[in-house]
Design an enzyme around this catalytic site. Structure first.
Site, PDB file in Angstrom:
ATOM      1  CG  ASP A   1      -2.287   0.613   0.896  1.00 27.03           C
ATOM      2  OD1 ASP A   1      -2.325   1.788   0.478  1.00 27.03           O
ATOM      3  OD2 ASP A   1      -3.311  -0.070   1.072  1.00 27.03           O
TER       4      ASP A   1
ATOM      5  CG  HIS B   1      -4.318   2.085  -1.954  1.00 30.05           C
ATOM      6  ND1 HIS B   1      -4.340   2.940  -0.880  1.00 30.05           N
ATOM      7  CD2 HIS B   1      -5.634   1.886  -2.267  1.00 30.05           C
ATOM      8  CE1 HIS B   1      -5.589   3.223  -0.537  1.00 30.05           C
ATOM      9  NE2 HIS B   1      -6.392   2.604  -1.378  1.00 30.05           N
TER      10      HIS B   1
ATOM     11  CD  GLU C   1      -9.958   3.903  -0.527  1.00 34.39           C
ATOM     12  OE1 GLU C   1     -10.818   4.335   0.261  1.00 34.39           O
ATOM     13  OE2 GLU C   1      -8.841   3.500  -0.163  1.00 34.39           O
TER      14      GLU C   1
END
Length: 752
Positions: A183, A250, A313
């Site tokens: 991440d 990420h 995301e």
């Protein structure tokens, strides 16, 4: 060796978690003494392993040792390929001859051994011989994906902690560990071909580095040897580890390691910010070569059928601003950046498919033409589950906030870190992984569910155990037991036995569901000098006992049946007990005097109106203590002191704390409220009634560089009468610190 059960024995809940699909009880009670015979055919593949695991755990947990020589009752394990209970089902018979576990596979046999072990550990820490009720159980799981996600990026787990989590998963009949390994905040898996991923990407410099003993560097990674050993450890317990390498977003830790993988070509630091960062992989062939090489090593380490590629995301700002990326979109004939992400994920999904693996990703992958074999993990509620099932994809339900174990499990003032809103034991138990909108054919696409343990606010094993247990028990029953066997009251009656097992295993589970709530009208008590006290707990389970003389509550202390009155000053202490007289939770106490009645703790102060986002955080990002914690709203640094009685009050005292504003909000940054400051470093302003109401006080904040984190603030208040809400709002630039409040006190004169 057998005898008739008493009526009490026959009605006592079986100490099983999760509840089996079909249970028939008899009146028999079978005694298993020291040296009970253990029988199995060592020629049957996997049987000896299961039998040994069972024997080892029985000796460890019960102090009861089995032997291979017949002595009274026996325990027998056997494989029967003709048994029609599926790969994970089993049959367990306990009668006058002992216990017999049969399954079609060693996996089913293992789960049968877990059920038998639970029957043989029915009491709190008892050792030696055990009497087991006669039963006939035929059991199989409701879902084939019964999962738990562990985030090792934000805060790592030790090898021993991972083993402990795997052990508990196995005892709850979960079979999938989703391991989040990359991440923005770190890269946790050794990749031989790209050593900078762990030389650089595995380490971050905390925003408070070196301050008040804070670490100057945080990080680490798991070597390939450690990962192989972990995979083998899990496999021994019938748990498959599914790795996650997140993309195309990420990606900041990877880009920090190899800047050419990014869009800008610049080297960022490994992120110290929780939330949504904006670094993406670029979309050139060099980057795909890198990702495919990484996946080759990942596939060599993890034999899992599934490889998780994230897909969530991915903020498209960098792609939108890049001429090279825009040219790629045009050359591919794609509509926009969302379509490009779909193309990106589909390309890698096909790569996995060409290697005999299946892609799984968060529900954003539905935006692209991913392979039909791709499985969708629905996290943005269950909308993604519905869409995926309707499109013919397999689905794992994993919605936020429903199955996010970083959600707090109570709003108690003494709760530890996490997100709001609360997801308590009951809400997990009553979750249904199958959306009601699906047809039966579509519903069959829901292969299971999992809970997620995001670790931003869980820096230690104690934090994670508090978050996971006992909510994992509720999840296990949702995923294993048929809906007809799911019974909330029955679950609560069986849970005390499981809590005793946790205590024996040293698991620091949360007692929030059973902790006593001590409820009274504070303002009326201030005025009258007396308080009418009510008691309850979240689960509405157990028998509450209390004291008012500052002694520890016991079973012979007054039992709570109705509200009672105390005269100030007083201390009320309360505990909930189970049917066997064991405490279900630690004691909770409430001092009832003027000072305490006029004080509100951080967790008792709601957000100011306008935004419901709420976190409870530790003093620093990597703090290792469970307390203190501070309730904050990242979008509005403001809290309410509700219903303050201001008659006779002439001052207010606030214990404030300076916190790191290490949160990346991406496009939501524009929603953050900024209040202009009147002094150099801002103020804490107290408004009457509403946040636009009259200013009662304004307390300047000190220079963050020249002050400690704890900031005591006191101000004189104008003479005011009546009961009013107080709005406590921090001013100053939102590029500066975030402030929390430990407690607020308005001290009135004592009533006459």
């Amino acid at each position: 060796m057998t005898g008739l059960a008493t009526a009490e024995d026959a009605t006592k809940p079986l100490p099983l978690m999760p509840m089996p699909a079909k249970v028939e009880r008899s009146q028999a009670q079978v005694l298993f003494p020291e040296g009970t015979a253990l029988r199995f055919d060592a020629q049957q593949a996997g049987v000896a392993k299961v039998a040994k695991q069972f024997a080892d755990r029985l000796a460890s947990e019960r102090g009861l040792h089995v032997s291979e020589s017949p002595s009274g009752a026996t325990i027998q394990f056997a494989i029967d390929p003709k048994l029609k209970l599926g790969d994970e089902g089993y049959r367990l018979l306990v009668d006058k001859d002992g216990a017999n576990v049969t399954a079609a596979t060693s996996r089913g046999l293992f789960y049968g051994s877990v059920t038998l072990l639970q029957l043989m550990t029915p009491d709190d820490g008892a050792q030696g011989a055990v009497s087991v009720p006669g039963v006939r159980i035929e059991d199989r799981p409701r879902f084939r994906w019964r999962g738990l996600m562990i985030d090792s990026v934000r805060h790592m787990q030790t090898i021993d902690e991972m083993h402990s989590i795997i052990d508990q998963m196995a005892m709850h009949k979960l079979n999938t560990l989703h391991w989040h390994l990359s991440d923005d905040q770190g890269w946790r898996i050794e990749i031989k071909r790209y050593p900078k991923l762990t030389e650089i990407g595995a380490w971050r410099t905390p925003p408070d580095a070196g301050e008040d003993g804070a670490p100057t560097r945080y990080g680490g990674f798991y070597t390939q040897d450690e990962i192989r050993a972990m995979v083998a450890y899990a496999a021994e317990r019938n748990i498959t580890i599914v790795p996650e390498i997140d993309m195309p977003g990420h990606a900041q830790a990877a880009v920090a390691s190899y800047p050419e993988l990014g869009v800008t070509g610049k080297q960022p630091p490994v992120s110290v910010d929780w939330g949504v960062n904006t670094y993406l992989y670029n979309v050139d062939d060099h980057t795909f070569t890198f990702i495919q090489n990484v996946l080759d090593e990942v596939m060599a380490l993890f034999p899992s059928r599934y490889i998780h590629l994230g897909g969530d995301e991915a903020v498209k700002d960098q792609w939108e601003a890049s001429p090279a990326v825009q040219a790629k979109i045009k050359s591919l004939g794609l509509k926009d950046e969302e379509a490009l992400q779909g193309w990106f994920m589909a390309r890698l999904g096909r790569y996995l498919q060409s290697h005999g693996r299946r892609m799984i990703g968060w529900d954003e992958i539905l935006a692209g033409n991913v392979p039909a074999s791709a499985t969708v993990m629905s996290w943005r509620g269950l909308k993604g589950a519905v869409e995926a099932a309707q499109k013919g994809h397999d689905v794992v339900s994993s919605p936020a906030p429903d199955l996010y174990l970083d959600q707090m499990q109570s709003d108690r003032a003494d709760e530890t870190t996490g997100r709001m809103p609360v997801r308590d034991l009951s809400s997990i138990y009553h979750f249904d992984p199958v959306p009601s909108e699906l047809t039966p054919k579509q519903a069959a696409r829901v292969i299971g569910a999992q809970a997620n343990v995001w670790a931003e606010h869980m820096p230690t094993a104690a934090h994670r155990q508090h978050a996971i247990f006992p909510r994992l028990d509720a999840l296990s029953e949702v995923l294993w037991s048929p809906p007809a066997k799911q019974d909330w009251n029955g679950f609560l009656q069986r849970l005390p036995t499981q809590l005793a097992r946790y205590r024996a295993d040293g698991v620091k589970y949360a007692d929030s569901a059973f902790a006593a709530n001590i409820v009274l009208d504070r303002n009326e008590a201030i005025v009258s000098g007396k308080a009418t006290v009510s008691l309850n707990n979240q689960a509405k389970f157990g028998e509450l006992h209390y004291t008012t003389n500052n002694t520890a509550p016991k079973l012979d202390s007054p039992r709570y049946d109705q509200p009672f009155e105390v005269t100030l000053p007083a201390i009320v202490r309360a505990v909930a007990f189970d049917a066997q007289g064991q405490p279900l939770a630690g004691e909770r106490a409430q001092a009832i005097d003027i000072a305490h009645l006029a004080t509100r703790l951080s967790g008792e102060m709601p957000n100011c109106p306008g935004n419901n986002f709420r976190l409870r955080v530790q003093p620093t990002p990597d703090a290792t203590s469970l307390s203190p914690t501070y309730a904050v709203n990242l979008f509005d640094n403001c809290q309410m002191y509700p219903q303050a009685r201001l008659d006779g009050v002439r001052s207010i005292h606030v214990d404030a704390v300076r916190l790191e504003r290490n949160y990346s909000l991406a496009h939501e940054q524009k929603l953050v409220v900024e209040r202009p400051a009147q002094t150099a470093f801002g103020e804490l302003v107290i408004h009457k009634d509403t946040c636009d109401g009259p200013v009662l006080a304004s307390m300047p904040l000190p220079d963050p560089k020249a002050s400690g984190r704890r900031i005591p603030l006191t101000a004189t208040l104008p003479a005011t009468t009546g009961v009013h809400d107080l709005c406590l709002a921090f001013t100053g630039p939102i590029s500066g610190p975030l402030y929390g409040i430990a407690q607020v006190s308005v001290i009135p004169q004592a009533a006459k």
